[in-house]
Scaffold this active site. Sequence first.
Site, PDB file in Angstrom:
ATOM      1  N   GLY A 129      -5.813   8.000   0.039  1.00 23.51           N
ATOM      2  CA  GLY A 129      -4.309   7.977   0.697  1.00 23.51           C
ATOM      3  C   GLY A 129      -4.514   8.324   2.210  1.00 23.51           C
ATOM      4  N   GLY A 130      -3.627   9.650   1.563  1.00 25.39           N
ATOM      5  CA  GLY A 130      -3.039  11.178   3.066  1.00 25.39           C
ATOM      6  C   GLY A 130      -4.214  11.234   3.263  1.00 25.39           C
ATOM      7  N   GLY A 139      -1.100  11.804  -4.171  1.00 28.76           N
ATOM      8  CA  GLY A 139      -0.505  12.589  -3.361  1.00 28.76           C
ATOM      9  C   GLY A 139       0.123  13.873  -3.898  1.00 28.76           C
ATOM     10  N   GLU A 163       2.656   2.445  -6.766  1.00 29.17           N
ATOM     11  CA  GLU A 163       3.668   2.745  -5.936  1.00 29.17           C
ATOM     12  C   GLU A 163       4.444   1.402  -6.012  1.00 29.17           C
ATOM     13  OE1 GLU A 163       1.740   4.178  -2.501  1.00 29.17           O
ATOM     14  OE2 GLU A 163       1.740   5.970  -3.873  1.00 29.17           O
ATOM     15  N   ASN A 207      -6.845   3.565   2.862  1.00 29.29           N
ATOM     16  CA  ASN A 207      -4.750   3.539   2.579  1.00 29.29           C
ATOM     17  C   ASN A 207      -3.949   3.526   2.785  1.00 29.29           C
ATOM     18  OD1 ASN A 207      -2.666   2.148   1.445  1.00 29.29           O
ATOM     19  ND2 ASN A 207      -2.930   3.054  -0.972  1.00 29.29           N
ATOM     20  N   TRP A 208      -3.635   3.475   4.474  1.00 28.30           N
ATOM     21  CA  TRP A 208      -2.564   3.730   4.831  1.00 28.30           C
ATOM     22  C   TRP A 208      -1.134   3.933   4.968  1.00 28.30           C
ATOM     23  CZ3 TRP A 208      -3.810   2.124  10.247  1.00 28.30           C
ATOM     24  CH2 TRP A 208      -6.261   2.517  11.267  1.00 28.30           C
ATOM     25  N   LYS A 209      -1.332   2.631   3.827  1.00 24.26           N
ATOM     26  CA  LYS A 209       0.324   3.071   2.843  1.00 24.26           C
ATOM     27  C   LYS A 209       1.064   2.746   4.079  1.00 24.26           C
ATOM     28  CE  LYS A 209      -0.988   5.374  -0.552  1.00 24.26           C
ATOM     29  NZ  LYS A 209      -0.600   6.710  -1.343  1.00 24.26           N
ATOM     30  N   SER A 259      -5.997  12.062  -3.845  1.00 28.06           N
ATOM     31  CA  SER A 259      -6.023  13.459  -3.881  1.00 28.06           C
ATOM     32  C   SER A 259      -7.641  13.873  -3.802  1.00 28.06           C
ATOM     33  CB  SER A 259      -5.278  14.891  -4.747  1.00 28.06           C
ATOM     34  OG  SER A 259      -3.936  14.836  -4.980  1.00 28.06           O
ATOM     35  N   HIS A 273      -1.668  -1.755  -6.204  1.00 31.87           N
ATOM     36  CA  HIS A 273      -1.510  -0.230  -6.320  1.00 31.87           C
ATOM     37  C   HIS A 273       0.196   0.060  -7.171  1.00 31.87           C
ATOM     38  CE1 HIS A 273      -0.214   3.785  -4.478  1.00 31.87           C
ATOM     39  NE2 HIS A 273      -1.679   3.814  -4.524  1.00 31.87           N
ATOM     40  N   GLU A 313      -6.359   4.912 -10.300  1.00 30.32           N
ATOM     41  CA  GLU A 313      -6.429   5.950  -9.746  1.00 30.32           C
ATOM     42  C   GLU A 313      -4.917   6.630 -10.481  1.00 30.32           C
ATOM     43  OE1 GLU A 313      -5.998   5.085  -5.025  1.00 30.32           O
ATOM     44  OE2 GLU A 313      -4.495   4.244  -6.729  1.00 30.32           O
TER      45      GLU A 313
HETATM   46  P1  PGA Z   1      -3.844  10.485  -1.923  1.00 30.94           P
HETATM   47  O1  PGA Z   1      -3.536   8.585  -2.583  1.00 30.94           O
HETATM   48  O2  PGA Z   1      -5.248  10.074  -1.541  1.00 30.94           O
HETATM   49  O3  PGA Z   1      -2.808  10.229  -0.746  1.00 30.94           O
HETATM   50  O4  PGA Z   1      -3.610  10.687  -2.955  1.00 30.94           O
HETATM   51  C1  PGA Z   1      -4.254   7.731  -2.957  1.00 30.94           C
HETATM   52  C2  PGA Z   1      -4.037   6.425  -3.011  1.00 30.94           C
HETATM   53  O5  PGA Z   1      -2.749   5.990  -3.382  1.00 30.94           O
HETATM   54  O6  PGA Z   1      -4.567   5.684  -2.947  1.00 30.94           O
END
Ligand code: PGA
Length: 251
Positions: free
Chosen positions: A234-235, A176, A102, A10-12, A213, A100, A170
């Site tokens: 994510g990251g 993050g 966010e 997930n590149w956000k 993470s 998600h 999640e």
């Molecule tokens: P993260 O994000 O790997 O940066 O913790 C995961 C996500 O939000 O899907």
Amino acid sequence: MTYRKLIVGNWKMNLLAGEGLALAGAVAAGAADRVCDIGIAPPAVLLREAAGVLAANRKGQSAVLLGGQDCHSAVSGAHTGDISAEMLKDAGCAFVICGHSERRQDHGESDGLVRSKALAAHRAGLMAIVCVGETEAERDAGKADKVILKQLNNSLPDWIEPSNFVIAYEPIWAIGTGRTPSLAEIGDMHGKIRGWRAALAGGEGFRILYGGSVKPGNAREILALEEVGGALVGGASLKAADFLGICGACG
Ligand code: PGA
């Protein structure tokens, strides 16, 4: 295990076209012969070009799935700034991430809205990856199970099928932050989610992803858990070597 694990990046809201398309190409090229399914969810403006890059760099049978990070519940209409599931499908997507944390936090998305997005994904022929997760305060208060159960009951349609729906667990406090639940906590929550699913319609073949993470250094032990059907990353999905390292930890 009757299914292949699924690793989704997930590149956000990251990467401009140059970097993003280079990353898509590197993931496609590196995905050959992996023992897991792999997907990437770039920003919407890159989707159509990313579809071309994935096709051009595909090696053997290992197609990398393309996905959107969100969709609107309607097919079309006066919804400024939104994108329908049908538009994602038309751009070359195979899946969409729904609910998600966010989106739930930044845009006030309710369980009911997430459910309508998951239904829209199904209508358009996309796989929905529906996210659930508790806050740190909810976990500390011993309410994590209750919160997740409520999100599952209200965010997912009753008739989910393994081919159409994936659940991503999640914990919000792990996203993050570099912190993750213990392996026992991950296994426990995934088992409970599978139990919920089994009570509804049988748990066989259903993929439950862990997200929060995940990185090359912890992926192998997390993905080794029987209940974990893959990862939402994510990251660590923003660098090809890290993301492919996580994919490589599957087998
Ligand atoms: P993260 O994000 O790997 O940066 O913790 C995961 C996500 O939000 O899907």
